[in-house]
Design an enzyme around this catalytic site. Structure first.
Site, short mmCIF file in Angstrom:
data_model
loop_
_atom_site.label_atom_id
_atom_site.label_comp_id
_atom_site.label_asym_id
_atom_site.label_seq_id
_atom_site.Cartn_x
_atom_site.Cartn_y
_atom_site.Cartn_z
N ASP A 197 -33.89 37.20 5.00
CA ASP A 197 -32.66 36.59 4.48
C ASP A 197 -32.97 35.68 3.28
OD1 ASP A 197 -31.34 37.87 6.55
OD2 ASP A 197 -31.38 36.11 7.85
N SER A 204 -32.62 33.12 14.93
CA SER A 204 -32.20 32.23 16.02
C SER A 204 -30.77 32.48 16.47
CB SER A 204 -32.38 30.77 15.62
OG SER A 204 -31.48 30.43 14.59
N THR A 216 -39.11 37.29 10.11
CA THR A 216 -37.83 36.62 9.97
C THR A 216 -37.44 35.85 11.23
OG1 THR A 216 -35.47 37.01 9.49
CG2 THR A 216 -36.65 38.80 10.59
N ASP A 219 -40.21 37.58 3.72
CA ASP A 219 -39.11 37.05 4.50
C ASP A 219 -37.94 38.03 4.32
OD1 ASP A 219 -37.56 35.27 5.99
OD2 ASP A 219 -37.11 33.99 4.28
N ARG A 249 -29.17 31.63 20.14
CA ARG A 249 -27.97 30.79 20.19
C ARG A 249 -26.76 31.56 20.71
NH1 ARG A 249 -28.71 27.35 14.56
NH2 ARG A 249 -30.80 26.67 15.08
N CYS A 282 -43.57 31.25 17.53
CA CYS A 282 -43.28 32.27 16.52
C CYS A 282 -42.22 31.84 15.51
CB CYS A 282 -42.90 33.60 17.18
SG CYS A 282 -41.52 33.55 18.33
N ARG A 283 -41.44 30.81 15.80
CA ARG A 283 -40.40 30.40 14.86
C ARG A 283 -41.02 29.67 13.67
NH1 ARG A 283 -35.13 29.47 14.04
NH2 ARG A 283 -34.55 27.51 13.08
N HIS A 329 -35.81 33.09 19.01
CA HIS A 329 -35.63 31.82 19.71
C HIS A 329 -34.81 30.81 18.92
CE1 HIS A 329 -39.55 33.52 21.17
NE2 HIS A 329 -38.81 33.47 22.28
#
Length: 191
Positions: free
Chosen positions: A9, A53, A50, A7, A57, A99-100, A91
């Site tokens: 973050d 979003s 990762t 990952d 947004r 994929c999220r 997304h």
């Protein structure tokens, strides 16, 4: 060749309450870049998956994400480390994409692109959703108690809170941080 999925973050860099939206906001966690260098030296190719979003947004754009990753790659190179590729989901949660994370889509993409059976590709991250996505894709899972998962530590010490960890996929191993995970992985016997 050995492949590892991380990952970003909270695993490689400090996470924020909002988003890492510019290169100035991207700050490597202590010892993380060096851990990637040790993994590379041990024969591991590292890729990142990762959720981003903030793009969906409208909080930052692709140019900003590319600039963040350019800074990350420069700092990795300065530490003698390399990340082979970055797979990201742009997304927003309401887009209901495949994929999220915690959906396994990014992991499946990694397996397809690199031609790997994901059951042989360890995945490590600091968020439960990362570990859930990795498990759904068939990866051996590792949770790092940094970033979002710092809250999983018991208040009276450094051991993770067993109640909080009950949501993890079976077999998930827990490590203090990316450096501890690298130490563990590099100590494992090779096939």
């Amino acid at each position: 060749m050995k492949l590892l999925i991380l990952d970003r973050d909270g695993t490689l860099n400090r996470s924020r309450d909002d988003y890492v939206a510019s290169p100035d906001e991207w700050e490597a966690l202590p010892g993380a870049l060096e851990a990637v260098a040790r993994l590379n030296q041990g024969g591991w190719r590292v890729v990142l998956v990762t959720n981003q979003s903030g793009i969906g947004r409208g909080l930052f754009d692709m140019a900003s994400l590319n600039a963040i990753h350019a800074k990350m790659h420069r700092q990795l190179a300065a530490a003698g480390a390399r990340v082979e590729a970055v797979f990201f989901c742009p997304h927003a949660p309401e887009d209901a994409c495949a994929c999220r994370k915690p959906a396994p889509g990014l992991f499946v993409q990694v397996g397809q692109r690199f031609g790997f059976d994901l059951s042989r590709v360890p995945a490590a991250g600091n968020a439960v959703r990362h570990v859930q996505a990795a498990a759904a894709a068939g990866c051996p899972t590792h949770l790092l108690t940094t970033g979002q998962s710092e809250a999983l530590r018991a208040r009276s010490g450094q051991q993770p809170d067993a109640t909080s960890l009950s949501t993890l996929p079976p077999g998930t191993q827990v490590h203090d941080d990316l450096s501890a995970f690298a130490d563990w992985l590099l100590a494992q016997p090779t096939d």
